[in-house]
Write a protein that holds these residues in place. Structure first.
Motif, PDB file in Angstrom:
ATOM      1  N   SER A 102       0.828  -1.197   0.000  1.00 57.36           N
ATOM      2  CA  SER A 102       0.000   0.000   0.000  1.00 57.36           C
ATOM      3  C   SER A 102       0.868   1.255   0.000  1.00 57.36           C
ATOM      4  O   SER A 102       2.025   1.240   0.427  1.00 57.36           O
ATOM      5  N   GLN A 103       0.292   2.354  -0.450  1.00 63.11           N
ATOM      6  CA  GLN A 103       0.969   3.646  -0.444  1.00 63.11           C
ATOM      7  C   GLN A 103       0.260   4.633   0.477  1.00 63.11           C
ATOM      8  O   GLN A 103       0.492   5.835   0.395  1.00 63.11           O
ATOM      9  N   GLU A 104      -0.600   4.101   1.368  1.00 66.06           N
ATOM     10  CA  GLU A 104      -1.339   4.966   2.284  1.00 66.06           C
ATOM     11  C   GLU A 104      -1.357   4.378   3.684  1.00 66.06           C
ATOM     12  O   GLU A 104      -1.506   3.168   3.858  1.00 66.06           O
ATOM     13  N   ILE A 107      -3.406   8.758   5.046  1.00 71.63           N
ATOM     14  CA  ILE A 107      -2.256   9.642   4.857  1.00 71.63           C
ATOM     15  C   ILE A 107      -1.332   9.030   3.805  1.00 71.63           C
ATOM     16  O   ILE A 107      -0.849   7.903   3.990  1.00 71.63           O
ATOM     17  N   PRO A 108      -1.075   9.731   2.696  1.00 68.33           N
ATOM     18  CA  PRO A 108      -0.161   9.196   1.678  1.00 68.33           C
ATOM     19  C   PRO A 108       1.239   8.986   2.246  1.00 68.33           C
ATOM     20  O   PRO A 108       1.732   9.803   3.041  1.00 68.33           O
ATOM     21  N   LEU A 109       1.864   7.913   1.843  1.00 68.96           N
ATOM     22  CA  LEU A 109       3.218   7.613   2.289  1.00 68.96           C
ATOM     23  C   LEU A 109       4.151   8.751   1.867  1.00 68.96           C
ATOM     24  O   LEU A 109       4.169   9.165   0.718  1.00 68.96           O
ATOM     25  N   GLY A 110       4.932   9.277   2.814  1.00 65.55           N
ATOM     26  CA  GLY A 110       5.873  10.348   2.525  1.00 65.55           C
ATOM     27  C   GLY A 110       5.302  11.734   2.669  1.00 65.55           C
ATOM     28  O   GLY A 110       6.043  12.724   2.593  1.00 65.55           O
ATOM     29  N   LYS A 111       3.974  11.854   2.888  1.00 66.18           N
ATOM     30  CA  LYS A 111       3.334  13.156   3.001  1.00 66.18           C
ATOM     31  C   LYS A 111       3.003  13.465   4.456  1.00 66.18           C
ATOM     32  O   LYS A 111       2.588  12.594   5.218  1.00 66.18           O
ATOM     33  N   VAL A 131       8.084  -1.669   7.515  1.00 67.52           N
ATOM     34  CA  VAL A 131       7.220  -0.733   8.228  1.00 67.52           C
ATOM     35  C   VAL A 131       5.780  -1.209   8.115  1.00 67.52           C
ATOM     36  O   VAL A 131       5.268  -1.425   7.012  1.00 67.52           O
ATOM     37  N   ILE A 132       5.120  -1.407   9.259  1.00 66.58           N
ATOM     38  CA  ILE A 132       3.717  -1.827   9.238  1.00 66.58           C
ATOM     39  C   ILE A 132       2.790  -0.711   9.715  1.00 66.58           C
ATOM     40  O   ILE A 132       1.567  -0.877   9.685  1.00 66.58           O
ATOM     41  N   GLY A 133       3.377   0.435  10.153  1.00 70.55           N
ATOM     42  CA  GLY A 133       2.518   1.523  10.584  1.00 70.55           C
ATOM     43  C   GLY A 133       3.282   2.603  11.307  1.00 70.55           C
ATOM     44  O   GLY A 133       4.521   2.644  11.304  1.00 70.55           O
ATOM     45  N   VAL A 134       2.512   3.488  11.936  1.00 73.57           N
ATOM     46  CA  VAL A 134       3.074   4.628  12.681  1.00 73.57           C
ATOM     47  C   VAL A 134       2.286   4.774  13.974  1.00 73.57           C
ATOM     48  O   VAL A 134       1.051   4.614  13.993  1.00 73.57           O
TER      49      VAL A 134
END
Length: 532
Positions: free
Chosen positions: A56-58, A77-81, A128-131
Motif C-alpha cells: 500500500s501507499q497509504e 495519509i499518503p506515504l511520505g506526506k 514498516v507496518i505503521g506509525v
C-alpha cells in the motif's frame, strides 16, 4: 544504556503489552487498551495508530485515543506526506511543535487543538507496518528519553499487532477458502464425483482450487488450478480467478477460449501473479471432455479393464506468465465407466524424486471405482500419514456404466427455465441407458411435452413443482411426469394436442388425473425392432 533500562522499567511497571489482562483482548479493543497505556506513560492527550498494508501507499487510521473521529472518518495519509507519512517513509521518530496545514496532512489534528506531536515508526522484520504518534494539547518539547520510550513501546506494539494480524489473516483466508471451494459437489445423474483438498506444510490455506458447475447449454464445466503462493494473498487471487473463469464459461464452451480470456484479465488486473489451470467442458451426453491446460498437468483417465493414462494434451503457458499466449483445446473420449482424475502437482511432486515417479504411482493406484473411494485410496497411497510438502487438490468424476444406471429422479420448480434442466438430464441418462439417437429424440420430445404441459397448465401464480422419473424396465424406458396442481384449460387453437404428440413418440401413453394432480406415464422400447 541507563536510559534504555529506565524505559524498560517504566513499560514493565505499567504492564505494557505483557499484562495478563490483555490476553483476552482482540483486534481494535486490544489496540485501544494499548493506546490508553501509551497515553499514561507518555502523559499525552492523544495517541493514534496508523497501519500500512503490504504494497500500500497509504497509512490508514486504525485506533485512536482522544481523537476518535480520525478512525470514524477513515483518515488516510499518503506515504511520505505530512507528519505520519514522513515517519513511515524515513523510518525514524519525528517531533513537531507547530501543527498546521504546512506540517500535517490531517486537519483533524489542528482542529483538535494539538500543539505538539511525537511519532515513531512501527517496524517488524525490517518492514514498516505503521506509525504510532502521541499529541499534547499544550506546548511541549519531547525529550530524548520520551522519544526512546515511545519507540520502545512502538516496538512492543508492532510485534503484538503483527501477531494478531497474522492470526486474523489466517482466519480470514481459511474462511475465504471455505466459501470458494464447493461445499458440496453437484448431483448430476449418471456422474459420480469425489474430491479432496489439503494445504501443504504448516499453512492452513492455499491457492489451489477446484470447481464443478453446470452451464446453460447443458454442458458441464470442470476446473482445477494452482495459484503461486500461500495464505491469504494466494487465496484472494484464487477467488478472483475462480469468479472470472465462471463468468467467461457462460460465454463459450471452448475451454481454450475461456483460459485466453482469463489470462487477459489476469495480465491486466493481477500483474505479477501466476497460476496453472486445467479447464474442461463436458458435452451434455458426457461422451467427450474438451480440455485446455494453462501450465497444468494433464488429468488421468482410466477406463474399465485398462490401466489409466494421461491424454496427449498440449501444455500451454500458465495464466499470467506470457502475454497473448496461444491456447489449444483437445477432445478426450469418455466411454461409460470411465473415471477421470484432475489433480494439482502437490499430489505427485516430491522434492528429491522425479515427477514421473509420482505420476506412475498415481496410475498404479487408480482403478475404476466409486469416485470418493478412489480419492480415499489415492490420498492414502500418495500422501499417507505425513503432511504434504505442497498444497494438494484432487477432483475425480466417473461416468456411470450401463449396468449401474438407476432411475433418474428430478423435482424442479414449475417454471419455463426448468425445462432445459429436464432435457439435459434426460439426454445424459438416455445416453448411458443405451438409447439410439432416434429413440432418444422421440423420448425427449414426448417427455418434454409432458413437462411443458405441467409447467404451463398445472399451477397458478403461487407455483409448484414438476417431478420427473425415468427408469429401465427390461428393454423399456418408463417415464413419469407428475404435478400436484389443478390444470387450467388450454389457450389458443393449437393447444391441447400434446397427447397426440406423446402417443406418436411413445409406445404407450397413460394420463391419470386425481385430486392430487396429474400423472403422465410414457413407455418406449429401446430396441429398434419394436417400432414400425
Amino acid at each position: 544504556m541507563a536510559h534504555s533500562a529506565s524505559a524498560e522499567d517504566r513499560l514493565r511497571r505499567i504492564g505494557f503489552v505483557s499484562d495478563n489482562a490483555l490476553a483476552h483482548l482482540k483486534g481494535d479493543t486490544l489496540l485501544t487498551e494499548l493506546l490508553d497505556r501509551v497515553c499514561q506513560i507518555m502523559h499525552s492527550d492523544t495517541a493514534v495508530i496508523l497501519t500500512l498494508e503490504p504494497g500500500s501507499q497509504e497509512l490508514v487510521a486504525t485506533a485512536t485515543q482522544g481523537i476518535e473521529s480520525e478512525v470514524r472518518q477513515g483518515v488516510r495519509i499518503p506515504l511520505g506526506k505530512g507528519f505520519a507519512g514522513r515517519i513511515a517513509a524515513e523510518r525514524r521518530p519525528v517531533t513537531l511543535d507547530r501543527i498546521d496545514s504546512t506540517t500535517v496532512v490531517n486537519q483533524l489534528l489542528w482542529e483538535k487543538g494539538i500543539r505538539a506531536l511525537l511519532g515513531v515508526p512501527l517496524i517488524v522484520g525490517g518492514a514498516v507496518i505503521g506509525v504510532l504518534h502521541v499529541g499534547s494539547l499544550t506546548d511541549r518539547e519531547f525529550t530524548d528519553d520520551e522519544v526512546e520510550l515511545l519507540q520502545l513501546a512502538g516496538d512492543r506494539m508492532a510485534l503484538t499487532m503483527q501477531a494478531h494480524r497474522s492470526q486474523a489473516a489466517r482466519a480470514a483466508a481459511a474462511e475465504l477458502q471455505r466459501s470458494l471451494l464447493p461445499t458440496k459437489l453437484p448431483t448430476v445423474p449418471t456422474l459420480d464425483f469425489g474430491a479432496r483438498y489439503v494445504p501443504g506444510g504448516e499453512s492452513r490455506v492455499a491457492g489451489d482450487w477446484y470447481d464443478v458447475f453446470t452451464l446453460p447449454s447443458g454442458w458441464l464445466g470442470i476446473v482445477i488450478g494452482d495459484v503461486v503462493g500461500h495464505d491469504l494473498p494466494a487465496a484472494v487471487v484464487m477467488g478472483r480467478l475462480r469468479s472470472a473463469l465462471r463468468a467467461y464459461a457462460l460465454e463459450t464452451t471452448d475451454p481454450a477460449d475461456v483460459l485466453s480470456r482469463l489470462d487477459r484479465k489476469a495480465q491486466h488486473f493481477e500483474p505479477g501473479m501466476m497460476a496453472t489451470v486445467l479447464y474442461g467442458t463436458l458435452e451434455p451426453n458426457f461422451e467427450r471432455l474438451h480440455l485446455s491446460s494453462a501450465g497444468h498437468l494433464a488429468p488421468l483417465v482410466t477406463v474399465p479393464g485398462e490401466r489409466g493414462d494421461f491424454p496427449q494434451l498440449p501444455i500451454d503457458p500458465p495464466i499470467g506468465a506470457v502475454r497473448e499466449a496461444r491456447r489449444r483445446a483437445t477432445a478426450v473420449e469418455l466411454p461409460p465407466g470411465a473415471l477421470t482424475c484432475f489433480f494439482t502437482d502437490g499430489l505427485v511432486e516430491r522434492r528429491h524424486s522425479p515427477l514421473d515417479v509420482g505420476l506412475d504411482l498415481l496410475r498404479e493406484t487408480v482403478s475404476v471405482k466409486r469416485a470418493d473411494k478412489v480419492c480415499a485410496e489415492v490420498m492414502a497411497r500418495l500422501i499417507g500419514e505425513d503432511a504434504p510438502e505442497d498444497d494438494v487438490a484432487l477432483l475425480t468424476f466417473r461416468r456411470e456404466s450401463l449396468d449401474e444406471t438407476g432411475p433418474l429422479e428430478l423435482v424442479l420448480p414449475a417454471l419455463p427455465e426448468s425445462l432445459k434442466d429436464f432435457r439435459a438430464a434426460m439426454r445424459r441418462w438416455l445416453s448411458v441407458a443405451g438409447a439410439d439417437a432416434d429413440t432418444a429424440g422421440d423420448l425427449l420430445l414426448a417427455v418434454g411435452e409432458a413437462c411443458t404441459n405441467a409447467v404451463e397448465h398445472a399451477y397458478g401464480p403461487s407455483g409448484g413443482t414438476v417431478e420427473l422419473r425415468l427408469e429401465l424396465q427390461g428393454s423399456e424406458v418408463v417415464a413419469s411426469v407428475r404435478d400436484h396442481g389443478q390444470w387450467r384449460k388450454p389457450r389458443g387453437e393449437n393447444r391441447g394436442r400434446g397427447i397426440l404428440l406423446m402417443e406418436k413418440c411413445g409406445d404407450e401413453v397413460r394420463v391419470e388425473q386425481t385430486g392430487d394432480g396429474t400423472l403422465v406415464m410414457i413407455r418406449r422400447d429401446l430396441s429398434s425392432e419394436s417400432r414400425p
